[in-house]
Design a protein around this motif. Structure first.
Motif, PDB file in Angstrom:
ATOM      1  N   UNK A 338       1.073  -0.992  -0.047  1.00 55.91           N
ATOM      2  CA  UNK A 338       0.104   0.005   0.229  1.00 55.91           C
ATOM      3  C   UNK A 338       0.841   0.873   0.449  1.00 55.91           C
ATOM      4  N   UNK A 339       2.289   1.262  -0.026  1.00 61.60           N
ATOM      5  CA  UNK A 339       2.889   1.968   0.594  1.00 61.60           C
ATOM      6  C   UNK A 339       2.817   3.088  -1.120  1.00 61.60           C
ATOM      7  N   UNK A 340       2.776   4.252  -0.778  1.00 55.51           N
ATOM      8  CA  UNK A 340       3.172   5.553  -1.964  1.00 55.51           C
ATOM      9  C   UNK A 340       3.744   5.477  -3.257  1.00 55.51           C
ATOM     10  N   UNK A 341       4.336   4.361  -2.977  1.00 56.86           N
ATOM     11  CA  UNK A 341       6.251   4.192  -4.338  1.00 56.86           C
ATOM     12  C   UNK A 341       7.083   3.709  -3.933  1.00 56.86           C
ATOM     13  N   UNK A 342       5.986   2.207  -4.034  1.00 54.83           N
ATOM     14  CA  UNK A 342       7.374   1.108  -3.677  1.00 54.83           C
ATOM     15  C   UNK A 342       8.628   0.985  -4.909  1.00 54.83           C
ATOM     16  N   UNK A 343       7.851   0.933  -6.012  1.00 56.20           N
ATOM     17  CA  UNK A 343       9.181   1.232  -7.434  1.00 56.20           C
ATOM     18  C   UNK A 343       9.702   2.442  -7.473  1.00 56.20           C
ATOM     19  N   UNK A 344      10.697   2.886  -7.793  1.00 55.69           N
ATOM     20  CA  UNK A 344      11.084   4.531  -8.300  1.00 55.69           C
ATOM     21  C   UNK A 344      11.394   3.919  -9.965  1.00 55.69           C
ATOM     22  N   UNK A 345      10.678   5.095 -10.663  1.00 56.06           N
ATOM     23  CA  UNK A 345      10.812   5.311 -11.882  1.00 56.06           C
ATOM     24  C   UNK A 345       8.906   4.520 -12.469  1.00 56.06           C
ATOM     25  N   UNK A 346       8.521   4.190 -11.552  1.00 59.66           N
ATOM     26  CA  UNK A 346       7.190   2.877 -12.249  1.00 59.66           C
ATOM     27  C   UNK A 346       6.683   4.184 -10.909  1.00 59.66           C
ATOM     28  N   UNK A 347       4.722   4.563 -11.631  1.00 57.82           N
ATOM     29  CA  UNK A 347       3.957   5.148 -10.835  1.00 57.82           C
ATOM     30  C   UNK A 347       3.502   4.454  -9.396  1.00 57.82           C
ATOM     31  N   UNK A 348       3.589   5.841  -8.374  1.00 58.13           N
ATOM     32  CA  UNK A 348       3.220   5.415  -7.835  1.00 58.13           C
ATOM     33  C   UNK A 348       2.051   5.157  -7.193  1.00 58.13           C
ATOM     34  N   UNK A 349       1.713   5.118  -6.183  1.00 60.52           N
ATOM     35  CA  UNK A 349      -0.160   4.615  -5.850  1.00 60.52           C
ATOM     36  C   UNK A 349      -0.695   5.476  -4.975  1.00 60.52           C
ATOM     37  N   UNK A 350      -1.839   5.921  -5.424  1.00 60.74           N
ATOM     38  CA  UNK A 350      -2.470   7.136  -4.680  1.00 60.74           C
ATOM     39  C   UNK A 350      -4.166   6.578  -3.758  1.00 60.74           C
ATOM     40  N   UNK A 351      -4.754   8.025  -3.788  1.00 64.68           N
ATOM     41  CA  UNK A 351      -6.167   7.033  -3.084  1.00 64.68           C
ATOM     42  C   UNK A 351      -6.611   8.725  -3.313  1.00 64.68           C
ATOM     43  N   UNK A 352      -7.650   8.805  -4.363  1.00 64.56           N
ATOM     44  CA  UNK A 352      -9.261   8.994  -4.472  1.00 64.56           C
ATOM     45  C   UNK A 352     -10.139   9.587  -3.739  1.00 64.56           C
TER      46      UNK A 352
END
Ligand code: ADP
Ligand code: MG
Length: 729
Positions: A338-352
């Motif tokens: 659920x982390x916002x940015x598990x992988x650098x250079x790949x889109x992160x995760x948000x919550x709208x």
């Protein structure tokens, strides 16, 4: 020498399908949705069926009008709640609450009560339902609770239904509660949310009274879209950074990444689909109305969203959604990140966070097509915009945490500048209003007073939806898009409810004065709204929020650009915000100060873990792998030389690797030194040390590690790489 790189046996072990998944899918493909939905919830239907009529009616009035709960009612509810739970196999109950960590907490108690003669009965009293006393000392309190007074208590929230969690060891009853200190300070996220819901209700009802028409309770509504990554758990366990920090602190972008854009809305891989089916089934049982699911932009990334509900229930359900996503993943050999940015250079995760407010039959932000609705719509929309313009800082604070710093402003998520997207249609309407309000050309321009004809029926999903705006009007609700994927929605919702309550309050004050001055409602309102747009128009931006021009333009407009958590957090306790939260009874100064301290501390702890974990991982895994490679190269060169072969290529490679090793050791020394220091005793200077010194030192180490990853042979690289983690499904 044959060192089998761990990621090869893990690749072998990565299961492309899950054995347990077969049972689960056959169970879930045949489920009777109507029967299953809410099956593990002790909701109104259950209560109505089980409670004496009088008790049920009293309870209902507590739920609907907020009248105080009477103790006799609690006793009766407790009895039937226990019976219901035990029939369904529960042995324990817990007061379920939301401490300031952002997670949920529970301490289980058995229904069992020894009778003193070697036997036992089961019991659950009204007082055990209403109040609990968990050992609160290990939850963050930000100075609200002196250590000698470690006690805190939980109080039943009857407005959010109790539910059962079924685990391998049996089921247990969860009772949603608020969590407070004995001095009455809120130690949780639910209490201020409930207070803010009340504040918004009060002010919105007042407005409804002024605007004419029926005055009914107004509820804030929320629907949160959740993004997440799934990785095979075999990989997860081989990445110390993922395990301790929830994100990879090293790692380079895979050759095939999201640039292909073939993942978004693509078909969901079978194992993931089976997993999602089970998550949904579990959530349905808990009465969580999840309805949509799809692949997200990045490979390995997905999204799930529910139908909106009243804010309090939605916030509880969002917590349940996150914990269910995590829990069920393990059954499928997956880990949900659920982390916002598990992988650098790949889109992160948000919550709208979709947010609106309305009565039981009318959404206040629904434009509608009758003048009467238009009037309400324009009034409340102005209030929202006024609130956003005035409290950009608070909206920014509400989404500020270490994980989200990787996203906000990183050209994939809304920038750290808070602005509002209206869409062309709504923009046009406000502009017309502004003109009409000032120039009084309403008749000539066909604006027959407020509402009539000026507002076209807006399509529910306005066509030109701007995905780059942090706060966007999307047809009949506002979408706050800057939240991080791991975040509880409670505080962002608390902020929205409170700032809009204030704006409505102030607009009502003005309107009342004008009406007292003898104006009729239409004229007064039109003048008011026409003036308002000038106060908030600087916060409206319909263009591309990702562009550099916007950053400059925003600066010219005087909008705040708080680039990271430590820039943003101090605003939480500004005089303006203290006064705001106090005025609407949402958070006292003490409660606000404590939250500031806790959020700063969380920032410090998060980065501290990443810094130390990164150092350890680079030292004990990456450096040895590089050294092995170097030794292999040197051995080869020596043997080649013995045979009279050319060694230039090998030696050049060896020198390059050696340089990288040198740099790594040098940069690791710096990181180690910074990790030793904590930057001072108080939490703010520790957190500042993290931002100023640890983040740059870790970034410098990462830079070399990532270059090494591109040089060191695959079979020597000690951890799974992005390709493994993102593409093995
Ligand atoms: P998108 O991904 O295009 O933003 P979705 O359909 O995935 O749209 O999500 C829209 C969300 O907005 C859903 O969770 C929906 O329930 C929610 N929503 C719709 N109306 C309201 C409302 N009045 N109040 C709060 N949320 C709402
Ligand atoms: Mg959305």
């Amino acid at each position: 020498m044959s060192v089998l790189a761990p990621r090869f046996d893990s690749l072998a072990a990565a299961r492309y399908g899950s054995p347990d998944a077969t049972d689960a899918s056959s169970a879930s493909t045949r489920i009777d949705l109507q029967k299953v939905f809410g099956e593990n919830v002790f909701g109104l239907t259950q209560m109505k069926a089980r409670l004496p009529k009088g008790v049920y009616r009293t309870l209902l009035s507590t739920l609907q009008d907020g009248s105080p709960l009477n103790p006799g009612v609690a006793e009766a509810v407790a009895v039937s709640m226990r019976e219901w739970a035990m029939e369904r196999g529960a042995t324990h109950f817990t007061h379920w609450f939301q401490p300031l960590t952002g997670a949920t907490a529970e301490k289980h108690d058995s229904f069992l009560k020894p009778t003193g003669d070697g036997r036992a009965i089961t019991e659950f009293s009204g007082s055990a339902l209403v109040q609990g006393e968990p050992d609160a000392s290990s939850f963050p309190s930000g100075g609200l609770r002196a250590t000698f007074e470690a006690r805190g208590y939980t109080a039943w929230d009857p407005t959010s239904p109790a539910f059962l969690i079924e685990g391998p060891g049996g089921a247990y009853l969860c009772i949603p509660t608020a969590f407070a200190s004995w001095a009455g300070d809120a130690l949780d996220k639910k209490t201020p949310l409930l207070r803010s819901i009340h504040a918004l209700d009060t002010q919105a009802r007042r407005a409804l009274g002024l605007l004419g028409g029926e005055v009914k309770p107004v509820r804030a509504t929320l629907g949160a879209e959740q993004e997440f990554f799934l990785v095979d758990q075999e990989f997860f366990y081989r990445r110390p950074d993922l395990m301790t920090a929830g994100r990879t602190v090293f790692g380079t972008k895979p050759p095939k990444g999201q640039e292909m854009d073939d993942h978004y809305f693509g078909s969901i891989p079978p194992r993931v689909l089976e997993y999602m089916n089970e998550v949904e089934l579990e959530l349905y049982k808990l009465g969580v109305p999840v309805t949509t699911r799809h692949n997200e932009v990045a490979p390995g990334q997905f999204e799930m969203a529910p139908i909106y509900e009243d804010a309090n229930t939605a916030a509880d359900h969002q917590q349940l959604t996150m914990s269910t996503l995590r829990r069920v993943a393990r059954k499928y050999g997956l880990v949900c990140l659920l982390h916002e940015k598990p992988f650098q250079g790949v889109n992160g995760s948000g919550k709208h966070l979709n947010w609106s407010f309305g009565t039981d039959d009318h959404n206040m932000l629904e434009p509608g097509d009758t003048p009467h609705d238009n009037m309400k719509f324009l009034f409340f929309s102005s209030a929202v915009l006024r609130a956003v313009a005035r409290h950009q800082d608070l909206l920014r604070v509400a989404v500020a945490h270490a994980g989200n710093d990787h996203r906000l402003g990183a050209n994939e998520a809304p920038p750290a500048i808070m602005s509002a997207f209206l869409g062309d249609q709504l923009q046009d309407i406000f502009e017309q209003l502004a003109e009409a309000g000032e120039a009084k050309r309403s008749k000539e321009s066909g604006l027959m007073g407020l509402g009539v004809d000026i507002l076209p029926t807006l399509p529910k999903h306005a066509g030109d939806r701007n995905r780059t705006s942090p706060f966007a009007f999307t047809g009949n609700k506002w979408e706050f898009r800057a939240l991080g994927s791991s975040q509880s929605i409670s505080f962002p919702a608390t902020v929205l409810n409170t700032i809009v309550a204030e704006a409505i309050d102030e607009l009502c004050d003005t309107l009342e004065k004008e009406l007292e001055g003898g104006d009729d409602l239409d004229t007064a309102l039109q003048r008011l709204l026409g003036r308002e747009i000038h106060k908030f128009k600087h916060v409206i931006f319909n263009g591309d929020n990702y562009s550099d021009e916007w950053v400059e333009e925003a600066e010219r407009r005087g909008l705040l650009n708080l680039r990271n958590t430590m820039d943003a957090l101090p605003y939480l306790v500004s005089d303006k915000n203290k006064a705001l939260f106090e005025k609407y009874g949402v958070l006292s100064h003490r409660e606000l100060e404590s939250r500031y301290e806790i959020y700063v501390e969380q920032y410090f702890m998060t980065i501290n873990i990443e810094g130390e974990g990164g150092q350890h991982m680079a030292q004990t895994m990456i450096l040895p792998a590089a050294a092995r490679y170097l030794s292999e190269l040197l051995n080869t060169a020596e043997r080649a030389d013995d045979l009279g072969m050319k060694t230039d290529g090998i030696m050049q490679t060896a020198r390059r690797v050696n340089d990288l090793v040198d740099q790594l050791v040098e940069r690791l020394d710096v990181l180690a030194e910074q990790n030793q220091e904590l930057g001072g005793d108080d939490v703010v200077s520790k957190a500042t040390h993290m931002r100023e010194n640890i983040i740059p030192a870790l970034t410098a180490v990462r830079d070399v590690v990532d270059r090494l990853e591109r040089s060191v042979p695959d079979d020597l690289w000690p951890v799974p790489n992005y390709r493994d983690m993102l593409f093995v499904k």
